[in-house]
Design a protein around this motif. Structure first.
Motif, PDB file in Angstrom:
ATOM      1  N   ALA A 112     -89.692   2.490 -72.452  1.00 26.11           N
ATOM      2  CA  ALA A 112     -89.221   1.177 -72.042  1.00 26.11           C
ATOM      3  C   ALA A 112     -89.248   0.271 -73.263  1.00 26.11           C
ATOM      4  O   ALA A 112     -90.149   0.377 -74.097  1.00 26.11           O
ATOM      5  N   MET A 113     -88.264  -0.597 -73.384  1.00 26.59           N
ATOM      6  CA  MET A 113     -88.176  -1.506 -74.517  1.00 26.59           C
ATOM      7  C   MET A 113     -88.245  -2.943 -74.027  1.00 26.59           C
ATOM      8  O   MET A 113     -87.750  -3.269 -72.944  1.00 26.59           O
ATOM      9  N   GLY A 114     -88.845  -3.787 -74.837  1.00 22.18           N
ATOM     10  CA  GLY A 114     -88.973  -5.174 -74.424  1.00 22.18           C
ATOM     11  C   GLY A 114     -88.952  -6.142 -75.592  1.00 22.18           C
ATOM     12  O   GLY A 114     -89.121  -5.760 -76.747  1.00 22.18           O
ATOM     13  N   TRP A 115     -88.720  -7.384 -75.239  1.00 22.04           N
ATOM     14  CA  TRP A 115     -88.823  -8.490 -76.181  1.00 22.04           C
ATOM     15  C   TRP A 115     -89.893  -9.456 -75.686  1.00 22.04           C
ATOM     16  O   TRP A 115     -89.900  -9.834 -74.504  1.00 22.04           O
TER      17      TRP A 115
ATOM     18  N   ALA B  51     -89.736 -19.594 -81.364  1.00 20.12           N
ATOM     19  CA  ALA B  51     -90.884 -18.692 -81.388  1.00 20.12           C
ATOM     20  C   ALA B  51     -90.601 -17.555 -82.355  1.00 20.12           C
ATOM     21  O   ALA B  51     -89.476 -17.384 -82.829  1.00 20.12           O
ATOM     22  N   VAL B  52     -91.631 -16.771 -82.628  1.00 19.55           N
ATOM     23  CA  VAL B  52     -91.438 -15.475 -83.260  1.00 19.55           C
ATOM     24  C   VAL B  52     -91.189 -14.467 -82.150  1.00 19.55           C
ATOM     25  O   VAL B  52     -91.975 -14.378 -81.202  1.00 19.55           O
ATOM     26  N   TYR B  53     -90.109 -13.735 -82.260  1.00 18.98           N
ATOM     27  CA  TYR B  53     -89.734 -12.753 -81.252  1.00 18.98           C
ATOM     28  C   TYR B  53     -90.110 -11.362 -81.724  1.00 18.98           C
ATOM     29  O   TYR B  53     -89.754 -10.955 -82.835  1.00 18.98           O
ATOM     30  N   TYR B  54     -90.823 -10.640 -80.856  1.00 19.44           N
ATOM     31  CA  TYR B  54     -91.338  -9.319 -81.180  1.00 19.44           C
ATOM     32  C   TYR B  54     -90.701  -8.245 -80.314  1.00 19.44           C
ATOM     33  O   TYR B  54     -90.554  -8.427 -79.099  1.00 19.44           O
ATOM     34  N   CYS B  55     -90.375  -7.142 -80.919  1.00 22.20           N
ATOM     35  CA  CYS B  55     -89.869  -5.971 -80.230  1.00 22.20           C
ATOM     36  C   CYS B  55     -91.031  -5.086 -79.804  1.00 22.20           C
ATOM     37  O   CYS B  55     -91.993  -4.907 -80.558  1.00 22.20           O
ATOM     38  N   ASN B  56     -90.943  -4.534 -78.603  1.00 20.85           N
ATOM     39  CA  ASN B  56     -91.992  -3.684 -78.054  1.00 20.85           C
ATOM     40  C   ASN B  56     -91.405  -2.397 -77.490  1.00 20.85           C
ATOM     41  O   ASN B  56     -90.361  -2.419 -76.833  1.00 20.85           O
ATOM     42  N   ALA B  57     -92.080  -1.292 -77.759  1.00 19.02           N
ATOM     43  CA  ALA B  57     -91.764  -0.008 -77.146  1.00 19.02           C
ATOM     44  C   ALA B  57     -92.972   0.446 -76.342  1.00 19.02           C
ATOM     45  O   ALA B  57     -94.088   0.470 -76.869  1.00 19.02           O
ATOM     46  N   ARG B  58     -92.757   0.779 -75.084  1.00 20.12           N
ATOM     47  CA  ARG B  58     -93.873   1.124 -74.197  1.00 20.12           C
ATOM     48  C   ARG B  58     -93.608   2.415 -73.444  1.00 20.12           C
ATOM     49  O   ARG B  58     -92.530   2.619 -72.894  1.00 20.12           O
TER      50      ARG B  58
ATOM     51  N   ASP C 252     -98.336   1.333 -76.540  1.00 19.00           N
ATOM     52  CA  ASP C 252     -97.441   0.288 -77.037  1.00 19.00           C
ATOM     53  C   ASP C 252     -97.256   0.377 -78.537  1.00 19.00           C
ATOM     54  O   ASP C 252     -98.202   0.649 -79.276  1.00 19.00           O
ATOM     55  N   PHE C 253     -96.044   0.120 -78.990  1.00 22.84           N
ATOM     56  CA  PHE C 253     -95.734  -0.075 -80.394  1.00 22.84           C
ATOM     57  C   PHE C 253     -95.041  -1.416 -80.544  1.00 22.84           C
ATOM     58  O   PHE C 253     -94.257  -1.829 -79.682  1.00 22.84           O
ATOM     59  N   TRP C 254     -95.323  -2.095 -81.658  1.00 20.27           N
ATOM     60  CA  TRP C 254     -94.812  -3.442 -81.884  1.00 20.27           C
ATOM     61  C   TRP C 254     -94.130  -3.563 -83.231  1.00 20.27           C
ATOM     62  O   TRP C 254     -94.566  -2.981 -84.221  1.00 20.27           O
TER      63      TRP C 254
END
Length: 118
Positions: free
Chosen positions: A33-36, A91-98, A106-108
């Motif tokens: 799953a990918m997220g912001w 904001a600072v926007y971060y990519c996430n892989a879960r 989680d990876f960031w």
């Protein structure tokens, strides 16, 4: 080596648009799953949007109708299209892989700055 590299941040005026990209490597992208997420100064990191491995999306109420998350598994990339930007989106926007195994893994990414100001 797992890497998530965000790009596309910058300075935009209120009402403007921006598209963020996150290129992933070192993972089997299609099963994550990918997220912001985003973090404003003095605030906690908060969910912006996610897209599951099956393509199901969800959004924070604050961005619903304005932001769209999408993924391209062939390019190992997730995108965040941001329209009708507001100063509070700064904001600072971060990519996430879960990936959920027995527990959550989680990876960031390192983040990309988005500033919305006139």
């Amino acid at each position: 080596q797992v890497q998530l590299v965000e790009s596309g941040g910058g300075l935009v005026q209120p009402g403007g648009s921006l598209r963020l990209s996150c290129a992933a490597s070192g993972i089997t992208f299609s099963i994550y799953a990918m997220g912001w997420y985003r973090q404003a100064p003095g605030k906690q990191r908060e969910l912006v949007a996610t897209v599951s491995s099956g393509g199901t999306t969800n959004y924070a109420d604050s961005v619903k109708g304005r932001f769209t998350i999408s993924r391209d598994n062939a390019k190992n990339t997730v995108y965040l299209q941001m329209n009708s930007l507001k100063p509070e989106d700064t904001a600072v926007y971060y990519c996430n892989a879960r990936r959920v195994l027995i527990t959550v893994v989680d990876f960031w990414g390192q983040g990309t700055q988005v500033t919305v100001s006139s």
